[in-house]
Design a protein around this motif. Structure first.
Motif, PDB file in Angstrom:
ATOM      1  N   HIS A   1      35.911  37.709  37.304  1.00 44.45           N
ATOM      2  CA  HIS A   1      35.989  36.347  38.252  1.00 44.45           C
ATOM      3  C   HIS A   1      34.969  35.411  37.767  1.00 44.45           C
ATOM      4  CE1 HIS A   1      39.116  37.331  41.202  1.00 44.45           C
ATOM      5  NE2 HIS A   1      38.495  38.638  41.474  1.00 44.45           N
TER       6      HIS A   1
ATOM      7  N   ASP B   1      43.181  37.347  42.516  1.00 43.89           N
ATOM      8  CA  ASP B   1      43.384  38.181  43.661  1.00 43.89           C
ATOM      9  C   ASP B   1      44.675  37.442  44.462  1.00 43.89           C
ATOM     10  OD1 ASP B   1      41.060  39.491  43.278  1.00 43.89           O
ATOM     11  OD2 ASP B   1      39.812  38.327  44.484  1.00 43.89           O
TER      12      ASP B   1
ATOM     13  N   HIS C   1      44.530  42.999  49.155  1.00 39.73           N
ATOM     14  CA  HIS C   1      44.904  42.195  48.029  1.00 39.73           C
ATOM     15  C   HIS C   1      45.271  43.096  46.792  1.00 39.73           C
ATOM     16  CE1 HIS C   1      40.711  42.057  47.617  1.00 39.73           C
ATOM     17  NE2 HIS C   1      40.650  41.708  46.195  1.00 39.73           N
TER      18      HIS C   1
ATOM     19  N   HIS D   1      43.989  43.074  42.923  1.00 41.24           N
ATOM     20  CA  HIS D   1      43.137  42.280  41.804  1.00 41.24           C
ATOM     21  C   HIS D   1      43.567  42.489  40.480  1.00 41.24           C
ATOM     22  CE1 HIS D   1      39.309  41.405  39.837  1.00 41.24           C
ATOM     23  NE2 HIS D   1      39.681  42.259  38.936  1.00 41.24           N
TER      24      HIS D   1
HETATM   25 ZN   LIG Z   1      39.326  40.366  42.603  1.00 44.03          ZN
END
Ligand SMILES: [Zn+2]
Length: 269
Positions: free
Chosen positions: A182, A189, A250, A252
Protein backbone atom coordinates in the motif's frame (compact mmCIF):
# COMPACT_ATOMS: atom_id res chain seq x y z
CA UNK A 1 15.27 -22.70 3.99
CA UNK A 2 15.36 -20.79 0.72
CA UNK A 3 15.27 -17.01 0.60
CA UNK A 4 11.71 -17.25 -0.71
CA UNK A 5 10.65 -19.51 2.09
CA UNK A 6 12.36 -17.30 4.61
CA UNK A 7 10.55 -14.27 3.30
CA UNK A 8 7.25 -16.03 3.22
CA UNK A 9 7.84 -17.23 6.77
CA UNK A 10 8.62 -13.68 7.85
CA UNK A 11 5.51 -12.43 6.13
CA UNK A 12 3.50 -15.12 7.79
CA UNK A 13 5.01 -14.46 11.19
CA UNK A 14 4.32 -10.76 11.17
CA UNK A 15 2.04 -10.17 8.24
CA UNK A 16 -0.45 -7.33 8.48
CA UNK A 17 -0.60 -7.56 12.26
CA UNK A 18 -1.94 -11.08 12.28
CA UNK A 19 -4.01 -12.16 15.19
CA UNK A 20 -3.90 -15.86 14.53
CA UNK A 21 -1.20 -18.47 14.66
CA UNK A 22 0.91 -18.59 11.55
CA UNK A 23 0.38 -21.56 9.26
CA UNK A 24 2.97 -24.25 9.76
CA UNK A 25 3.92 -24.22 6.13
CA UNK A 26 4.60 -21.32 3.78
CA UNK A 27 1.72 -20.62 1.45
CA UNK A 28 1.59 -22.26 -1.96
CA UNK A 29 3.74 -20.81 -4.66
CA UNK A 30 1.79 -21.05 -7.86
CA UNK A 31 3.36 -21.40 -11.24
CA UNK A 32 6.79 -21.11 -9.77
CA UNK A 33 8.29 -24.44 -10.65
CA UNK A 34 11.64 -23.86 -12.26
CA UNK A 35 11.74 -24.15 -15.98
CA UNK A 36 12.99 -27.59 -16.83
CA UNK A 37 16.06 -27.65 -18.97
CA UNK A 38 15.30 -29.43 -22.20
CA UNK A 39 16.73 -32.90 -22.35
CA UNK A 40 19.68 -33.11 -24.70
CA UNK A 41 18.94 -34.90 -27.90
CA UNK A 42 20.38 -38.41 -27.94
CA UNK A 43 23.73 -38.53 -29.69
CA UNK A 44 25.19 -41.87 -30.61
CA UNK A 45 28.85 -41.21 -29.97
CA UNK A 46 29.23 -37.95 -28.04
CA UNK A 47 28.70 -37.76 -24.28
CA UNK A 48 25.46 -36.07 -23.26
CA UNK A 49 25.59 -32.32 -23.64
CA UNK A 50 25.38 -30.37 -20.44
CA UNK A 51 21.90 -29.00 -19.95
CA UNK A 52 21.73 -25.21 -20.07
CA UNK A 53 21.03 -23.42 -16.82
CA UNK A 54 17.34 -22.98 -16.14
CA UNK A 55 16.22 -19.50 -17.16
CA UNK A 56 13.89 -17.53 -14.94
CA UNK A 57 10.33 -17.42 -16.15
CA UNK A 58 9.51 -14.46 -18.35
CA UNK A 59 8.23 -11.49 -16.41
CA UNK A 60 4.95 -10.03 -17.52
CA UNK A 61 4.51 -6.68 -15.77
CA UNK A 62 0.77 -7.08 -15.85
CA UNK A 63 0.63 -10.15 -13.69
CA UNK A 64 2.04 -11.70 -10.54
CA UNK A 65 5.80 -11.46 -10.19
CA UNK A 66 7.05 -14.92 -11.11
CA UNK A 67 10.75 -14.21 -10.57
CA UNK A 68 11.91 -15.76 -7.29
CA UNK A 69 15.24 -13.89 -7.32
CA UNK A 70 13.89 -10.45 -6.43
CA UNK A 71 11.63 -11.48 -3.59
CA UNK A 72 13.64 -9.60 -0.99
CA UNK A 73 14.04 -6.40 -2.96
CA UNK A 74 12.27 -3.68 -0.99
CA UNK A 75 11.06 -0.52 -2.70
CA UNK A 76 8.55 0.84 -5.15
CA UNK A 77 7.91 -1.18 -8.29
CA UNK A 78 9.73 -0.08 -11.40
CA UNK A 79 7.88 1.92 -14.03
CA UNK A 80 6.59 0.01 -17.03
CA UNK A 81 7.85 1.64 -20.21
CA UNK A 82 4.84 0.77 -22.35
CA UNK A 83 2.26 1.12 -19.61
CA UNK A 84 -0.21 3.18 -21.62
CA UNK A 85 -0.04 0.84 -24.58
CA UNK A 86 -0.66 -2.15 -22.33
CA UNK A 87 -3.54 -0.54 -20.48
CA UNK A 88 -5.19 0.54 -23.71
CA UNK A 89 -4.79 -2.95 -25.15
CA UNK A 90 -6.36 -4.36 -21.98
CA UNK A 91 -9.40 -2.14 -22.43
CA UNK A 92 -8.73 0.15 -19.48
CA UNK A 93 -9.92 3.73 -19.40
CA UNK A 94 -7.47 5.65 -17.27
CA UNK A 95 -5.83 8.96 -16.50
CA UNK A 96 -2.33 9.72 -15.34
CA UNK A 97 -2.02 9.66 -11.58
CA UNK A 98 0.69 10.76 -9.19
CA UNK A 99 2.13 9.07 -6.14
CA UNK A 100 5.26 11.13 -5.50
CA UNK A 101 8.17 9.09 -4.26
CA UNK A 102 9.34 10.26 -0.86
CA UNK A 103 11.64 8.97 1.82
CA UNK A 104 10.16 8.49 5.27
CA UNK A 105 11.51 7.19 8.54
CA UNK A 106 9.94 3.86 7.75
CA UNK A 107 11.14 3.64 4.17
CA UNK A 108 10.20 4.87 0.74
CA UNK A 109 6.63 5.67 -0.19
CA UNK A 110 5.06 6.43 -3.53
CA UNK A 111 5.85 5.07 -6.97
CA UNK A 112 7.51 6.40 -10.09
CA UNK A 113 4.40 5.72 -12.12
CA UNK A 114 0.72 5.75 -11.22
CA UNK A 115 -2.58 5.76 -13.02
CA UNK A 116 -6.16 6.48 -12.08
CA UNK A 117 -8.14 3.40 -13.09
CA UNK A 118 -11.49 4.78 -14.21
CA UNK A 119 -13.02 1.71 -15.82
CA UNK A 120 -11.87 -1.63 -17.08
CA UNK A 121 -12.70 -3.88 -20.01
CA UNK A 122 -16.09 -5.00 -18.68
CA UNK A 123 -17.14 -1.53 -17.59
CA UNK A 124 -17.25 -2.15 -13.84
CA UNK A 125 -17.72 1.11 -11.93
CA UNK A 126 -15.96 1.95 -8.65
CA UNK A 127 -17.07 3.81 -5.57
CA UNK A 128 -13.84 5.75 -6.07
CA UNK A 129 -11.50 5.34 -9.02
CA UNK A 130 -8.40 3.70 -7.57
CA UNK A 131 -4.98 5.32 -7.94
CA UNK A 132 -2.61 2.45 -8.52
CA UNK A 133 0.64 1.37 -10.11
CA UNK A 134 0.50 0.32 -13.72
CA UNK A 135 1.14 -3.31 -12.81
CA UNK A 136 -1.78 -3.33 -10.40
CA UNK A 137 -4.00 -1.62 -12.98
CA UNK A 138 -3.18 -4.35 -15.48
CA UNK A 139 -3.98 -6.94 -12.85
CA UNK A 140 -7.33 -5.30 -12.14
CA UNK A 141 -8.17 -5.43 -15.83
CA UNK A 142 -7.55 -9.17 -15.91
CA UNK A 143 -9.35 -9.56 -12.60
CA UNK A 144 -12.54 -8.20 -14.18
CA UNK A 145 -12.61 -11.24 -16.45
CA UNK A 146 -12.38 -13.55 -13.44
CA UNK A 147 -15.08 -11.62 -11.61
CA UNK A 148 -17.53 -11.71 -14.50
CA UNK A 149 -17.01 -15.40 -15.22
CA UNK A 150 -17.49 -16.41 -11.59
CA UNK A 151 -20.45 -14.06 -11.06
CA UNK A 152 -22.24 -15.52 -14.06
CA UNK A 153 -21.40 -19.07 -13.01
CA UNK A 154 -22.44 -18.82 -9.36
CA UNK A 155 -24.89 -15.94 -9.26
CA UNK A 156 -26.35 -15.63 -12.74
CA UNK A 157 -25.47 -11.95 -12.95
CA UNK A 158 -22.63 -9.63 -13.77
CA UNK A 159 -20.59 -7.36 -11.55
CA UNK A 160 -21.34 -3.71 -12.20
CA UNK A 161 -19.60 -1.96 -9.32
CA UNK A 162 -16.80 -2.59 -6.83
CA UNK A 163 -16.48 -0.97 -3.43
CA UNK A 164 -12.81 -0.59 -2.66
CA UNK A 165 -11.33 0.50 0.62
CA UNK A 166 -8.09 2.10 -0.48
CA UNK A 167 -4.88 1.71 -2.41
CA UNK A 168 -2.15 4.13 -1.39
CA UNK A 169 -1.22 4.47 2.26
CA UNK A 170 2.29 5.37 3.33
CA UNK A 171 2.94 2.86 6.07
CA UNK A 172 4.78 -0.26 7.01
CA UNK A 173 3.12 -3.55 7.67
CA UNK A 174 2.11 -3.59 11.27
CA UNK A 175 4.82 -5.17 13.44
CA UNK A 176 6.97 -5.88 10.41
CA UNK A 177 9.98 -4.25 8.86
CA UNK A 178 8.79 -4.55 5.29
CA UNK A 179 6.83 -1.78 3.68
CA UNK A 180 3.28 -2.61 2.82
CA UNK A 181 2.61 -2.60 -0.90
CA UNK A 182 0.00 0.00 0.00
CA UNK A 183 3.00 2.31 0.52
CA UNK A 184 3.50 2.28 -3.24
CA UNK A 185 -0.11 2.24 -4.41
CA UNK A 186 0.68 -1.31 -5.46
CA UNK A 187 -2.14 -2.87 -3.40
CA UNK A 188 -5.88 -2.54 -3.18
CA UNK A 189 -8.49 -3.66 -0.67
CA UNK A 190 -11.82 -4.81 -2.11
CA UNK A 191 -14.84 -5.00 0.18
CA UNK A 192 -17.93 -5.64 -1.93
CA UNK A 193 -19.31 -6.22 -5.41
CA UNK A 194 -22.62 -4.97 -6.78
CA UNK A 195 -24.36 -7.20 -9.31
CA UNK A 196 -26.45 -6.29 -12.33
CA UNK A 197 -29.57 -7.32 -10.38
CA UNK A 198 -28.63 -4.81 -7.66
CA UNK A 199 -27.53 -7.36 -5.09
CA UNK A 200 -24.42 -6.48 -3.13
CA UNK A 201 -22.01 -9.29 -2.31
CA UNK A 202 -19.60 -8.36 0.46
CA UNK A 203 -16.65 -10.23 1.85
CA UNK A 204 -17.83 -9.43 5.36
CA UNK A 205 -21.36 -10.76 4.93
CA UNK A 206 -21.00 -13.51 2.36
CA UNK A 207 -17.56 -15.12 2.58
CA UNK A 208 -18.72 -17.49 5.28
CA UNK A 209 -16.77 -19.07 8.09
CA UNK A 210 -13.28 -19.60 6.68
CA UNK A 211 -12.90 -22.77 8.72
CA UNK A 212 -15.84 -24.32 6.92
CA UNK A 213 -16.94 -25.14 3.42
CA UNK A 214 -18.78 -22.49 1.41
CA UNK A 215 -22.51 -22.98 1.92
CA UNK A 216 -24.01 -20.37 -0.39
CA UNK A 217 -23.58 -19.33 -4.01
CA UNK A 218 -22.29 -15.97 -2.77
CA UNK A 219 -19.60 -17.67 -0.71
CA UNK A 220 -18.62 -19.92 -3.60
CA UNK A 221 -18.39 -16.86 -5.83
CA UNK A 222 -16.08 -14.99 -3.45
CA UNK A 223 -13.84 -17.97 -2.76
CA UNK A 224 -13.58 -18.90 -6.42
CA UNK A 225 -12.66 -15.35 -7.34
CA UNK A 226 -9.88 -15.25 -4.77
CA UNK A 227 -8.58 -18.69 -5.69
CA UNK A 228 -8.39 -17.87 -9.37
CA UNK A 229 -6.84 -14.45 -8.78
CA UNK A 230 -3.89 -16.20 -7.17
CA UNK A 231 -3.74 -19.44 -9.13
CA UNK A 232 -3.90 -17.65 -12.47
CA UNK A 233 -1.18 -15.18 -11.49
CA UNK A 234 -3.46 -12.17 -11.71
CA UNK A 235 -1.86 -10.79 -8.53
CA UNK A 236 1.28 -11.65 -6.58
CA UNK A 237 -0.50 -11.56 -3.25
CA UNK A 238 -4.12 -12.45 -2.48
CA UNK A 239 -5.21 -12.26 1.16
CA UNK A 240 -8.74 -13.13 2.26
CA UNK A 241 -10.52 -14.06 5.50
CA UNK A 242 -8.46 -17.24 5.27
CA UNK A 243 -5.42 -15.14 6.23
CA UNK A 244 -6.41 -13.52 9.52
CA UNK A 245 -9.16 -11.60 11.24
CA UNK A 246 -7.83 -8.29 9.93
CA UNK A 247 -8.88 -9.49 6.50
CA UNK A 248 -12.32 -10.72 7.57
CA UNK A 249 -14.08 -8.02 5.58
CA UNK A 250 -11.98 -7.53 2.46
CA UNK A 251 -9.66 -9.01 -0.11
CA UNK A 252 -6.16 -7.56 -0.17
CA UNK A 253 -4.63 -7.79 -3.64
CA UNK A 254 -1.14 -6.60 -4.54
CA UNK A 255 1.70 -6.94 -7.01
CA UNK A 256 4.58 -7.44 -4.58
CA UNK A 257 7.83 -9.01 -5.77
CA UNK A 258 7.10 -12.04 -3.58
CA UNK A 259 4.06 -14.31 -3.61
CA UNK A 260 1.60 -15.09 -0.86
CA UNK A 261 -1.79 -16.65 -1.41
CA UNK A 262 -4.26 -17.11 1.42
CA UNK A 263 -7.06 -18.47 -0.70
CA UNK A 264 -7.91 -21.68 1.11
CA UNK A 265 -8.01 -23.13 4.61
CA UNK A 266 -4.67 -23.12 6.41
CA UNK A 267 -4.67 -26.90 6.29
CA UNK A 268 -4.53 -26.77 2.51
CA UNK A 269 -1.64 -24.31 2.40
ZN1 LIG B 1 -4.55 -4.20 2.01
Amino acid sequence: MSARSALAALFVSAGCAPTEAAPAKPPPIAARSPVEAPAPAPVATAPPAEAPAAAPPPRDPGQANLDPDDDQVVGPPEAIADCEVRLTAAGVRFRAGALPVKATAGGTCGAPQAVIYEAGPSGIAWNAAPVVTCSLALGLARFEGVLQAEAEKHLGARVVRIRQGGTYSCRRMARFRLASEHSYGNAIDLHAFELSDHRWISVKSHFGDPSGEPETPESRFLRSVARRAFAEDVFSVVLTPFWDKLHADHFHLDQARYRVGAVGPASSR
